[in-house]
Design a protein around this motif. Structure first.
Motif, short mmCIF file in Angstrom:
data_model
loop_
_atom_site.label_atom_id
_atom_site.label_comp_id
_atom_site.label_asym_id
_atom_site.label_seq_id
_atom_site.Cartn_x
_atom_site.Cartn_y
_atom_site.Cartn_z
N UNK A 12 49.64 50.06 25.04
CA UNK A 12 49.79 51.62 24.97
C UNK A 12 48.31 51.80 24.63
N UNK A 13 47.49 50.85 23.91
CA UNK A 13 46.42 51.38 23.57
C UNK A 13 44.93 51.12 24.61
N UNK A 14 45.28 49.78 25.36
CA UNK A 14 44.47 49.46 26.42
C UNK A 14 44.58 50.00 27.45
N UNK A 15 45.83 49.91 27.92
CA UNK A 15 45.99 49.94 29.39
C UNK A 15 46.09 51.65 29.85
N UNK A 16 45.42 51.74 30.82
CA UNK A 16 45.71 53.27 31.27
C UNK A 16 47.15 53.56 32.10
N UNK A 17 47.63 54.57 32.01
CA UNK A 17 49.02 54.72 32.65
C UNK A 17 48.47 55.72 33.73
N UNK A 18 48.45 55.05 35.09
CA UNK A 18 47.89 55.69 36.12
C UNK A 18 48.90 56.41 37.29
N UNK A 19 49.09 57.24 37.69
CA UNK A 19 49.97 57.87 38.37
C UNK A 19 49.91 57.02 39.91
N UNK A 20 50.84 56.65 40.46
CA UNK A 20 50.95 55.99 41.74
C UNK A 20 50.88 56.67 42.98
N UNK A 21 50.39 56.15 44.06
CA UNK A 21 50.89 56.92 45.40
C UNK A 21 51.69 55.94 46.10
N UNK A 22 51.45 55.06 47.27
CA UNK A 22 52.41 54.44 48.05
C UNK A 22 52.78 53.16 47.58
N UNK A 23 51.95 52.49 46.47
CA UNK A 23 52.06 51.18 46.33
C UNK A 23 51.97 51.14 44.65
N UNK A 24 52.52 49.75 44.21
CA UNK A 24 52.67 49.74 42.85
C UNK A 24 51.26 49.57 42.15
N UNK A 48 43.77 41.94 27.03
CA UNK A 48 43.96 42.60 25.79
C UNK A 48 44.06 41.64 24.74
N UNK A 49 44.61 40.65 24.87
CA UNK A 49 44.70 39.61 23.47
C UNK A 49 43.25 39.45 23.06
N UNK A 65 40.52 40.82 23.53
CA UNK A 65 39.84 42.25 23.30
C UNK A 65 40.31 42.74 21.85
N UNK A 66 41.74 42.41 21.53
CA UNK A 66 42.42 42.69 20.30
C UNK A 66 41.52 41.86 19.20
N UNK A 67 41.40 40.36 19.58
CA UNK A 67 41.06 39.57 18.35
C UNK A 67 39.43 39.82 18.38
N UNK A 68 38.77 40.33 19.43
CA UNK A 68 37.37 40.45 19.20
C UNK A 68 37.28 42.05 18.38
N UNK A 69 38.16 42.76 18.39
CA UNK A 69 37.94 44.00 17.91
C UNK A 69 37.34 44.75 18.65
N UNK A 70 37.42 44.65 20.15
CA UNK A 70 36.66 45.53 21.19
C UNK A 70 37.69 46.78 21.41
N UNK A 71 37.18 47.83 20.73
CA UNK A 71 38.12 49.26 20.69
C UNK A 71 37.26 49.74 22.14
#
Length: 252
Positions: free
Chosen positions: A42-54, A113-114, A116-122
């Protein structure tokens, strides 16, 4: 083969019309990776609208960096971030810059993500998507200060060369995303791919060499690239690492 959408309209195209530089392989994530995805996406991954493939990007999808990162700062984009070792190291050591990792394999994104979270990379965000579509569509034109392509799949069998990421036309794709004066950085441990990269990018009108202009030269190793197990493996097998760097010429 290209990946297929699960909910495409009956009359919609079901596959991409161009080969991609990856094959979607099934693979289960570890328990820690599953937990990381659930808790950290929810913090790190962008929610991207898709076209014809996943892993596609809808033509209308746009990233607004200032909204995504909550500030205006230099943006560095890594294509094919893998397990995230290079970009997490860079993001955690350069807090005044923003970073975007582009990768199609969810297990690698979860590991990123794991770490980055441990390293505090916001100042890092991730996108699960086909890289050319991110550069062509999702990123606003001229929004990236740097684009990194480190050790892309060489597709070393000649019949698979068409799947290589850096081929004719890639200079224009990367050049669109880069700001004037921005830098495209590349590295590979496959000699023939390095030669192809150099030929393709030398011919791109959007780019110029950001290293010694002599015809057979290579760029010095980028000191902002942390030594990863992947790079060390290539060295241990006796393969030379070749770096390239190109600068985006001013738009007319």
């Amino acid at each position: 083969m290209p990946d297929e959408p699960s909910d495409a309209a009956p009359d919609a195209p079901r596959f991409r019309d161009k080969p991609v530089s990856f094959v979607r392989r099934s693979g289960r994530m570890s328990e820690a990776q599953e937990r990381a995805w659930a808790e950290l996406a929810p913090f790190y991954a962008l929610d991207v609208p898709r076209d014809v493939a996943s892993t596609s990007v809808h033509p209308d999808a746009r990233l607004v960096p200032a909204e995504t990162y909550g500030r205006t700062a230099p943006l560095i984009v890594e294509i094919g971030s893998g397990q995230g070792h290079a970009i997490v190291s860079a993001a955690s050591s350069r807090p005044d810059d923003d970073f975007l990792a582009v990768e199609v394999f969810r297990a690698g994104l979860a590991r990123t993500m794991l770490d980055a979270d441990r390293a505090g990379a916001r100042n890092l965000r991730l996108v699960e998507a086909n890289a050319p579509e991110v550069l062509e569509t999702l990123l606003p034109e001229g929004s990236a200060d740097e684009v990194w392509v480190f050790f892309p799949d060489p597709w070393h069998k000649s019949r698979h060369n068409k799947r290589r990421l850096v081929k004719d036309g890639f200079g224009a794709v990367a050049g669109r995303a880069l700001r004037d004066g921005g830098v495209l950085r590349l590295a590979t441990d496959w000699e023939d791919y390095a030669l192809q990269m150099r030929d393709v990018l030398d011919a791109a009108s959007e780019l110029e060499r950001a290293f010694d202009a002599d015809g057979d030269a290579w760029a010095p190793r980028f000191d902002g690239r942390v030594m990863t197990a992947f790079e060390r493996k290539g060295l241990n097998k006796g393969r030379d690492i070749r770096d390239l760097a190109y600068r985006r010429v001013a738009r007319g």
